[in-house]
Design an enzyme around this catalytic site. Structure first.
Site, PDB file in Angstrom:
ATOM      1  N   ASP A  57       0.852  -1.191   0.000  1.00 10.22           N
ATOM      2  CA  ASP A  57       0.000   0.000   0.000  1.00 10.22           C
ATOM      3  C   ASP A  57       0.888   1.242   0.000  1.00 10.22           C
ATOM      4  OD1 ASP A  57       0.866  -0.171   2.645  1.00 10.22           O
ATOM      5  OD2 ASP A  57      -1.103   0.154   3.531  1.00 10.22           O
ATOM      6  N   TYR A  59       2.767   4.903   0.807  1.00  5.89           N
ATOM      7  CA  TYR A  59       3.354   5.500   2.008  1.00  5.89           C
ATOM      8  C   TYR A  59       2.271   6.274   2.763  1.00  5.89           C
ATOM      9  CZ  TYR A  59       7.768   4.712  -0.536  1.00  5.89           C
ATOM     10  OH  TYR A  59       8.812   4.161  -1.225  1.00  5.89           O
ATOM     11  N   PHE A  70       6.078   2.842  -4.579  1.00 12.51           N
ATOM     12  CA  PHE A  70       7.458   3.026  -4.121  1.00 12.51           C
ATOM     13  C   PHE A  70       8.065   4.371  -4.517  1.00 12.51           C
ATOM     14  CE2 PHE A  70       6.844  -1.592  -4.574  1.00 12.51           C
ATOM     15  CZ  PHE A  70       6.996  -1.954  -3.248  1.00 12.51           C
ATOM     16  N   HIS A 178       8.897  -8.103   0.825  1.00 10.21           N
ATOM     17  CA  HIS A 178       8.707  -6.680   0.537  1.00 10.21           C
ATOM     18  C   HIS A 178       9.983  -5.921   0.914  1.00 10.21           C
ATOM     19  CE1 HIS A 178       6.959  -2.623   0.935  1.00 10.21           C
ATOM     20  NE2 HIS A 178       5.971  -3.068   0.171  1.00 10.21           N
TER      21      HIS A 178
END
Length: 213
Positions: A57, A59, A70, A178
Site C-alpha cells: 500500500d 506510504y 514506491f 517486501h
C-alpha cells in the site's frame, strides 16, 4: 480521473463509486492525493506494460506517496524506507547508484508501479486494505495475463493476488519479501530483480529497462 485506457474494467462501474464514497468519508488525510490515486494506470496503458512491480500500500506519511508504487516526489526531506532499500539492491545488483526518488522514468518505459491497495489513511498502514482495491488490481493482472510480462511480486499481498489472477506460464515471476525495512532482509536483498528482468527482456528481443535515473 479514471484512466481512459483501463476504463473498460468492471471495477470502475461496479466498485469505484462505493470506494469513492468511503474515501470522501475518511476522517484522516488520505494518500496519495485524490488526483493521483490512479497515477500508475494513467502512466501505462495495458499494451505498453512490460514489467509490473506490485507492492502493498502507499506510504502513509504526508508528502511521500505520489501514486506510483514506491515512488517519492523529488526533494522529499524524510526517510526513503522501502525505496531506500530498493536503491540498495539496485546498487548491489547492477552497480547503479540512483539518487532520483521519483520513478516516473520507469513508468515511461512500461513499468507498471502498482500496489495491492491504492490508498492509505495517514499514519495507518494497511488501513484501506479491505476497501476493495484488490478487485481493481486483480482485474488489472487479469487483463495483463495473456501476454508474457515480467512480474516483481514484493510481499505476501502481491503474491496472493498474483496466484489468483496470473496463469500464463511464460511470465517471469520473481517473488520476494517486501523491500520495507521490516522485511527486506528476509529475501529481498540479494534477489537481483533488476538484472533478472533485463536479461529476460533481452532474451525476448526487447530493450532492457534503464533503471538509473
Amino acid at each position: 480521473m479514471i484512466p481512459e485506457a483501463w476504463v473498460h474494467l468492471p471495477f470502475f462501474s461496479r466498485d469505484w463509486p462505493r470506494i469513492a464514497t468511503a474515501l470522501a468519508a475518511e476522517t484522516a488525510p488520505v494518500y496519495p492525493p485524490r488526483e493521483r490515486l490512479f497515477a500508475a494506470l494513467e502512466a501505462a496503458a495495458p499494451d505498453a506494460v512490460r514489467v509490473v512491480i506490485l507492492g502493498q500500500d502507499p506510504y502513509h506519511t504526508p508528502g511521500k506517496a505520489d501514486g506510483l508504487a514506491f515512488s517519492i516526489p523529488d526533494g522529499f526531506p524524510g526517510r526513503l524506507d522501502s525505496l531506500g532499500n530498493i536503491f540498495k539492491e539496485l546498487q548491489a545488483d547492477l552497480g547503479v547508484a540512483r539518487a532520483r526518488t521519483q520513478l516516473n522514468d520507469w513508468a515511461a518505459q512500461g513499468v507498471l508501479l502498482l500496489n495491492t491497495a491504492l490508498s492509505v489513511p495517514e499514519a495507518r498502514p494497511k488501513g484501506h486494505d479491505r476497501l476493495g482495491w484488490d478487485r481493481l488490481v486483480g482485474e488489472v493482472l487479469g487483463a495483463l495475463d495473456a501476454t508474457p510480462r515480467a512480474f516483481l511480486l514484493w510481499g505476501g499481498p502481491a503474491q496472493k493476488l498474483a496466484a489468483r489472477y496470473l496463469s500464463n506460464p511464460d511470465h517471469l515471476r520473481i517473488e520476494t519479501a517486501h523491500p520495507s525495512p521490516l522485511s527486506a532482509y528476509r529475501g529481498f536483498f540479494g534477489s537481483r530483480p533488476f538484472s533478472r528482468v533485463n536479461a529476460w527482456l533481452e532474451a525476448r528481443g526487447e530493450a532492457p529497462i534503464v533503471w538509473a535515473g
